[in-house]
Scaffold this active site. Structure first.
Site, PDB file in Angstrom:
ATOM      1  N   GLU A  72       0.823  -1.215   0.000  1.00  0.00           N
ATOM      2  CA  GLU A  72       0.000   0.000   0.000  1.00  0.00           C
ATOM      3  C   GLU A  72       0.857   1.267   0.000  1.00  0.00           C
ATOM      4  O   GLU A  72       1.932   1.301   0.607  1.00  0.00           O
ATOM      5  CB  GLU A  72      -0.881   0.021   1.257  1.00  0.00           C
ATOM      6  CG  GLU A  72      -1.855  -1.126   1.292  1.00  0.00           C
ATOM      7  CD  GLU A  72      -2.460  -1.386   2.675  1.00  0.00           C
ATOM      8  OE1 GLU A  72      -3.625  -1.797   2.723  1.00  0.00           O
ATOM      9  OE2 GLU A  72      -1.780  -1.160   3.692  1.00  0.00           O
ATOM     10  N   ASP A  88      -7.824  -4.884   8.765  1.00  0.00           N
ATOM     11  CA  ASP A  88      -7.414  -3.663   8.071  1.00  0.00           C
ATOM     12  C   ASP A  88      -7.282  -3.860   6.570  1.00  0.00           C
ATOM     13  O   ASP A  88      -6.537  -3.153   5.907  1.00  0.00           O
ATOM     14  CB  ASP A  88      -6.095  -3.129   8.667  1.00  0.00           C
ATOM     15  CG  ASP A  88      -4.955  -4.138   8.566  1.00  0.00           C
ATOM     16  OD1 ASP A  88      -5.187  -5.261   8.085  1.00  0.00           O
ATOM     17  OD2 ASP A  88      -3.825  -3.801   8.965  1.00  0.00           O
TER      18      ASP A  88
HETATM   19  P1  NAD Z   1       2.177 -10.508  13.678  1.00  0.00           P
HETATM   20  O1  NAD Z   1       2.022 -11.484  12.563  1.00  0.00           O
HETATM   21  O2  NAD Z   1       3.536 -10.182  14.184  1.00  0.00           O
HETATM   22  O3  NAD Z   1       1.285 -10.961  14.927  1.00  0.00           O
HETATM   23  C1  NAD Z   1      -0.032 -11.430  14.792  1.00  0.00           C
HETATM   24  C2  NAD Z   1      -0.292 -12.444  15.897  1.00  0.00           C
HETATM   25  O4  NAD Z   1      -1.685 -12.825  15.830  1.00  0.00           O
HETATM   26  C3  NAD Z   1       0.516 -13.743  15.776  1.00  0.00           C
HETATM   27  O5  NAD Z   1       1.276 -13.950  16.948  1.00  0.00           O
HETATM   28  C4  NAD Z   1      -0.538 -14.823  15.578  1.00  0.00           C
HETATM   29  O6  NAD Z   1      -0.210 -16.053  16.179  1.00  0.00           O
HETATM   30  C5  NAD Z   1      -1.751 -14.190  16.235  1.00  0.00           C
HETATM   31  N1  NAD Z   1      -3.047 -14.722  15.823  1.00  0.00           N
HETATM   32  C6  NAD Z   1      -3.471 -15.060  14.575  1.00  0.00           C
HETATM   33  N2  NAD Z   1      -4.741 -15.538  14.633  1.00  0.00           N
HETATM   34  C7  NAD Z   1      -5.121 -15.486  15.939  1.00  0.00           C
HETATM   35  C8  NAD Z   1      -6.307 -15.830  16.645  1.00  0.00           C
HETATM   36  N3  NAD Z   1      -7.358 -16.345  16.013  1.00  0.00           N
HETATM   37  N4  NAD Z   1      -6.348 -15.629  17.991  1.00  0.00           N
HETATM   38  C9  NAD Z   1      -5.277 -15.105  18.658  1.00  0.00           C
HETATM   39  N5  NAD Z   1      -4.120 -14.791  18.047  1.00  0.00           N
HETATM   40  C10 NAD Z   1      -4.044 -14.960  16.703  1.00  0.00           C
HETATM   41  O7  NAD Z   1       1.446  -9.163  13.159  1.00  0.00           O
HETATM   42  P2  NAD Z   1       1.584  -7.676  13.745  1.00  0.00           P
HETATM   43  O8  NAD Z   1       2.658  -6.921  13.032  1.00  0.00           O
HETATM   44  O9  NAD Z   1       1.568  -7.709  15.234  1.00  0.00           O
HETATM   45  O10 NAD Z   1       0.216  -7.068  13.210  1.00  0.00           O
HETATM   46  C11 NAD Z   1      -1.011  -7.532  13.744  1.00  0.00           C
HETATM   47  C12 NAD Z   1      -2.138  -7.036  12.864  1.00  0.00           C
HETATM   48  O11 NAD Z   1      -2.256  -5.619  12.973  1.00  0.00           O
HETATM   49  C13 NAD Z   1      -1.955  -7.333  11.387  1.00  0.00           C
HETATM   50  O12 NAD Z   1      -3.182  -7.836  10.890  1.00  0.00           O
HETATM   51  C14 NAD Z   1      -1.608  -6.014  10.782  1.00  0.00           C
HETATM   52  O13 NAD Z   1      -2.040  -5.902   9.435  1.00  0.00           O
HETATM   53  C15 NAD Z   1      -2.386  -5.075  11.685  1.00  0.00           C
HETATM   54  N6  NAD Z   1      -1.876  -3.702  11.760  1.00  0.00           N
HETATM   55  C16 NAD Z   1      -2.786  -2.714  11.820  1.00  0.00           C
HETATM   56  C17 NAD Z   1      -2.355  -1.404  11.931  1.00  0.00           C
HETATM   57  C18 NAD Z   1      -3.373  -0.316  12.056  1.00  0.00           C
HETATM   58  O14 NAD Z   1      -3.022   0.856  11.972  1.00  0.00           O
HETATM   59  N7  NAD Z   1      -4.613  -0.627  12.291  1.00  0.00           N
HETATM   60  C19 NAD Z   1      -0.992  -1.097  11.954  1.00  0.00           C
HETATM   61  C20 NAD Z   1      -0.081  -2.150  11.942  1.00  0.00           C
HETATM   62  C21 NAD Z   1      -0.526  -3.459  11.845  1.00  0.00           C
END
Ligand code: NAD
Length: 347
Positions: free
Chosen positions: A63, A234
């Site tokens: 993006e 997101d």
């Molecule tokens: P990451 O992959 O490091 O961590 C995600 C975690 O979620 C993993 O540890 C995984 O095991 C866990 N997980 C997956 N399914 C699950 C479930 N059903 N129950 C419990 N845990 C579960 O990712 P990250 O960098 O920490 O990012 C997390 C999310 O936040 C991503 O989807 C990312 O796109 C989003 N994000 C959003 C913003 C925003 O501004 N809203 C900014 C950054 C990241």
């Protein structure tokens, strides 16, 4: 050949960013970022705004997120690839740039993988400061990946949360998060189920990564009066909350044209009532109005938050000197003699 000074662009590397966090302190930096983000939400109307430009693939999304306040222009490049962690790669990586609108010259280039985690956490906590119930001191942190410690510490630094209850489908992620948070002044409670994690929590943060309509919180898990900080949904087809929760909540968003496509509310009718956060922050719209209300921050991450984060970063550089000068722009002495400059560089 030595590049001309005026064309050198400060570049903040990953190493500089880590040094900066240790120089300023993580919590003061989160508070500083939250103040810059809040200040830009207060002048929301003067920004150029558009939904981010997303290029989707089977594995994830890449993006571009641009905005401008008329004097400074900024953009971030960011990806989201939930399957990356299985390959030893980050789910989210990013870099970004600020430029002078008057000349179009870039004035800052920075890593933004770490800065995104900081700004996302600072935004969540700034929003929770406006919407969470009075006296909220416990947060459930569901999804214990890359963002989770930043989310936890921002809620401590900005909202006085003192307890985090951790849950992840991967127990190793929870153990990592608990280990990293040790010694930071939070009471950290690893939990075996999401139901256990939400016990006694007034703030429920979902921050999981899965490219599907996931149900991290079911309707019966959400009691009256809580604030939900939904971070992980997101992208089109990537959500975390059961639709019934959305129907019981007052929903607050960053930029509706982007959130309608990417946020939890993609599960709702396109005219479902939502409130824009900037209006809560300026006092133009109510935020939390009762202790029984469920407030939901349907976070997707918006360009202005990255702009604010880069603006904050830029304001630290003179004092810290934590940057390289990058020879990024060709800048011949005679602006029309680009070719001559190339020719004179012949070995
Ligand atoms: P990451 O992959 O490091 O961590 C995600 C975690 O979620 C993993 O540890 C995984 O095991 C866990 N997980 C997956 N399914 C699950 C479930 N059903 N129950 C419990 N845990 C579960 O990712 P990250 O960098 O920490 O990012 C997390 C999310 O936040 C991503 O989807 C990312 O796109 C989003 N994000 C959003 C913003 C925003 O501004 N809203 C900014 C950054 C990241």
């Amino acid at each position: 050949m030595t590049p001309s000074y005026k064309a050198l662009v400060p570049f903040v590397s990953v190493d500089h960013m880590m040094q900066l966090i240790h120089h300023i302190g993580l919590e003061p930096m989160l508070r500083g970022l939250a103040d810059y983000i809040e200040a830009d939400f207060k002048r929301w109307e003067l920004f150029d705004k558009s939904p981010r430009v997303a290029s989707h693939s089977a594995e994830g999304v890449i993006e571009l997120m641009p905005t401008s306040d008329g004097e400074v222009y900024g953009f971030k490049y960011v990806n989201g690839h939930p399957s990356n962690t299985a390959e030893g790669l980050q789910t989210v990586t990013a870099f970004g740039l600020l430029a002078d609108v008057a000349t179009g010259y870039p004035v800052l280039l920075s890593e933004m993988t770490i800065l995104t985690a900081l700004r996302t956490a600072a935004t969540s906590a700034m929003v929770a400061r406006h919407l969470a119930p009075k006296g909220a001191d416990t947060m459930a942190m569901i999804g214990n990946g890359a963002q989770s410690e930043f989310q936890s510490l921002a809620m401590k630094a900005i909202c006085d949360v003192n307890t985090v209850r951790l849950y992840d489908i991967d127990a190793q992620a929870t153990a990592k998060c608990a280990r990293n948070l040790a010694g930071h002044g939070l009471n950290v409670i690893p939990c075996a189920t999401p139901e256990e994690a939400i016990q006694g929590a007034q703030i429920l943060t979902t921050c999981t990564a899965d490219k599907q309509y996931a149900t991290i919180l079911t309707d019966n898990m959400v009691g009256a009066g809580v604030h939900i900080n939904a971070i992980g949904g997101d992208c089109p087809g990537k959500t975390e909350l059961a639709p019934a929760i959305l129907h019981r909540s007052d929903i607050f968003v960053e930029f509706p044209p982007q959130t309608r496509v990417e946020g939890e509310i993609q599960q709702l009718a396109p005219d479902h009532k939502i409130t824009e956060l900037w209006q809560v922050i300026t006092g133009a719209a109510p935020g939390r109005t009762s202790s029984q209300q469920i407030t939901l921050f349907d976070s997707v991450g918006f360009a202005i938050e990255d702009f604010s984060a880069l603006r904050y970063l830029r304001d630290q550089l003179t004092e810290t000197g934590l940057f390289y000068n990058l020879d990024l722009l060709a800048d011949p002495d005679d602006p029309r003699d680009l070719f001559g400059m190339v020719q004179r560089a012949a070995p």
